[in-house]
Design an enzyme around this catalytic site. Structure first.
Site, PDB file in Angstrom:
ATOM      1  N   GLU A   1      35.095  49.992  37.645  1.00 18.23           N
ATOM      2  CA  GLU A   1      36.362  49.064  38.353  1.00 18.23           C
ATOM      3  C   GLU A   1      37.113  49.080  36.897  1.00 18.23           C
ATOM      4  OE1 GLU A   1      35.013  45.705  40.335  1.00 18.23           O
ATOM      5  OE2 GLU A   1      33.070  46.738  40.983  1.00 18.23           O
TER       6      GLU A   1
ATOM      7  N   GLU B   1      26.509  42.543  40.509  1.00 17.94           N
ATOM      8  CA  GLU B   1      26.739  41.286  39.649  1.00 17.94           C
ATOM      9  C   GLU B   1      25.381  40.374  39.922  1.00 17.94           C
ATOM     10  OE1 GLU B   1      30.532  39.891  40.840  1.00 17.94           O
ATOM     11  OE2 GLU B   1      31.633  41.818  40.219  1.00 17.94           O
TER      12      GLU B   1
HETATM   13  O1  9MR Z   1      39.305  43.873  44.647  1.00 21.56           O
HETATM   14  C1  9MR Z   1      38.480  43.171  45.468  1.00 21.56           C
HETATM   15  C2  9MR Z   1      39.415  42.079  46.114  1.00 21.56           C
HETATM   16  O2  9MR Z   1      40.413  42.687  46.995  1.00 21.56           O
HETATM   17  C3  9MR Z   1      38.588  41.129  46.959  1.00 21.56           C
HETATM   18  O3  9MR Z   1      39.395  40.013  47.551  1.00 21.56           O
HETATM   19  C4  9MR Z   1      37.474  40.520  45.976  1.00 21.56           C
HETATM   20  C5  9MR Z   1      36.635  39.707  46.784  1.00 21.56           C
HETATM   21  O4  9MR Z   1      35.805  38.935  45.687  1.00 21.56           O
HETATM   22  O5  9MR Z   1      36.702  41.595  45.334  1.00 21.56           O
HETATM   23  C6  9MR Z   1      37.441  42.626  44.643  1.00 21.56           C
HETATM   24  O6  9MR Z   1      36.691  43.405  43.796  1.00 21.56           O
HETATM   25  C7  9MR Z   1      35.554  42.983  43.227  1.00 21.56           C
HETATM   26  C8  9MR Z   1      34.539  44.019  43.140  1.00 21.56           C
HETATM   27  O7  9MR Z   1      34.082  44.246  44.588  1.00 21.56           O
HETATM   28  C9  9MR Z   1      33.238  43.558  42.292  1.00 21.56           C
HETATM   29  N1  9MR Z   1      33.640  43.371  41.025  1.00 21.56           N
HETATM   30  C10 9MR Z   1      34.933  42.648  40.804  1.00 21.56           C
HETATM   31  C11 9MR Z   1      36.079  43.026  41.663  1.00 21.56           C
HETATM   32  C12 9MR Z   1      37.490  42.196  41.363  1.00 21.56           C
HETATM   33  O8  9MR Z   1      37.170  40.880  41.661  1.00 21.56           O
END
Ligand code: 9MR
Length: 345
Positions: free
Chosen positions: A259, A153
């Site tokens: 994802e 990102e």
């Molecule tokens: O699914 C993840 C969640 O449990 C965490 O709290 C969060 C923190 O920002 O990150 C989520 O995963 C993200 C991923 O690492 C990158 N792309 C977006 C995902 C959803 O927010």
């Protein structure tokens, strides 16, 4: 009524009451065994204590993305110490199940340890710390983690580069440097750039793909692009999904739908008609999967879902809304989109 006639009438009645075929499937089959490319799921090891979770993850998927435990705040909680235990356990479990581990993620603006955010140092010290972070992790998992989301990102929605600690201290070149350092530490690992909204936001997609294509042309060790695909039943459009996946394939990079989840309630409404929404969700997944299958197989790194069941999805917590974005319901039973996927693979 004669017995044969009664049986006949009963059979007619039973077939009239039958649910549509998209909802009618059990778990006898396995997703990854049906597929010509890897099928993955993001996991949170705390759920492995639930037998249904453990069984589905090992039977249905052959690729594992750690949802959180490979992120910087987990693996590198102090400047001079790393926390490997939980991650190593996950790697061992995956190895036992002959599953690939997709490492997520080395460099991101979120889930950074406090010490890194507060780090004080010269430009050279920042760069040494950056290099040490990447290389310590890649070396630790060398030969065990098949691929890394090196950068996650890095782009804003308007197509410009996001400003955060690494860009502030190392300049735009932090991206190239991250790939080079990761490659130096583990030359066999496949290296990915991963981002969201690349189907819906065409401006961002163009910026990201142009940027990555240039890096690749210049010989940077970059192997793949992760398109996250956090999408919803009403957007992006079918055309946008098709063009995004096709455009990613045209870069010559491996394409990971990294994802995937499909929100059925993006506008947070009440009184949901779940059956109707789940069928629409299955149709959207079909569009995604068919577009992915249309890519040449040499670019198909795989499709990974961002969580196993609706009960495990980040969406409910993050948006504080009722939603059902994944393949399995709250009781780990297959939903219409699982059944559609099994049919399409
Ligand atoms: O699914 C993840 C969640 O449990 C965490 O709290 C969060 C923190 O920002 O990150 C989520 O995963 C993200 C991923 O690492 C990158 N792309 C977006 C995902 C959803 O927010």
């Amino acid at each position: 009524m004669p017995r044969a006639l009664l049986t006949f009438v009963l059979l007619i009645l039973m077939s009239a009451c039958k649910k549509p075929s998209s909802e009618e499937c059990g778990l006898e089959k396995s997703l990854y065994q049906q597929a010509n490319f890897p099928l993955g799921v993001a996991v949170d090891p705390t759920y492995f204590s639930l037998p249904q979770y453990d069984t589905l993850v090992s039977k249905q998927f052959n690729s594992i993305t750690p949802e959180n435990i490979f992120k910087p705040s987990y693996l590198h909680p102090q400047e001079n110490s790393f926390f490997w235990w939980e991650a190593d356990n996950l790697v061992a479990r995956a190895q036992q199940n002959k599953q690939r581990i997709h490492g997520h993620t080395l460099i991101w603006h979120k889930q950074l340890p406090i010490w890194m955010l507060n780090y004080q140092g010269t430009k050279a010290q920042w760069e040494a710390m950056f290099k040490n972070h990447i290389q310590s992790i890649c070396q630790h998992f060398k030969g065990k983690v098949e691929a890394w989301d090196v950068i996650n990102e890095a782009f804003n929605e308007d197509g410009t580069l996001r400003n955060f600690i690494w860009r502030q201290h190392l300049g735009d070149a932090y991206i190239e440097k991250a790939f080079r350092y990761a490659h130096e530490a583990d030359p066999q690992a496949l290296l990915f750039y991963n981002d969201f909204n690349l189907a819906y936001n065409e401006r961002k997609r163009a910026a990201v793909l142009t940027f990555l294509s240039k890096l690749k042309q210049r010989g940077l060790p970059i192997d793949g692009i992760g398109m996250q695909m956090h999408i919803a039943i009403n957007y992006p459009s079918r055309g946008q999904i098709n063009s995004a996946i096709q455009a990613a394939g045209e870069t010559g990079l491996l394409v990971h739908l990294s994802e995937v989840d499909i929100s059925v309630n993006p506008f947070n409404k009440g009184d949901l008609d779940k059956e109707e929404l789940f069928n629409r969700q299955a149709d959207v997944l079909a569009t995604v999967v068919l577009a992915y299958k249309a890519l040449p197989s040499r670019y198909q790194y795989g499709i990974s879902f961002w969580g196993l069941s609706d009960a495990n999805s980040w969406i409910r917590d993050f948006y504080q809304r009722e939603d059902y974005p994944l393949l399995f319901d709250d009781f780990y039973q297959p939903k219409a989109c699982y059944c559609k996927l099994i049919d399409l693979l």
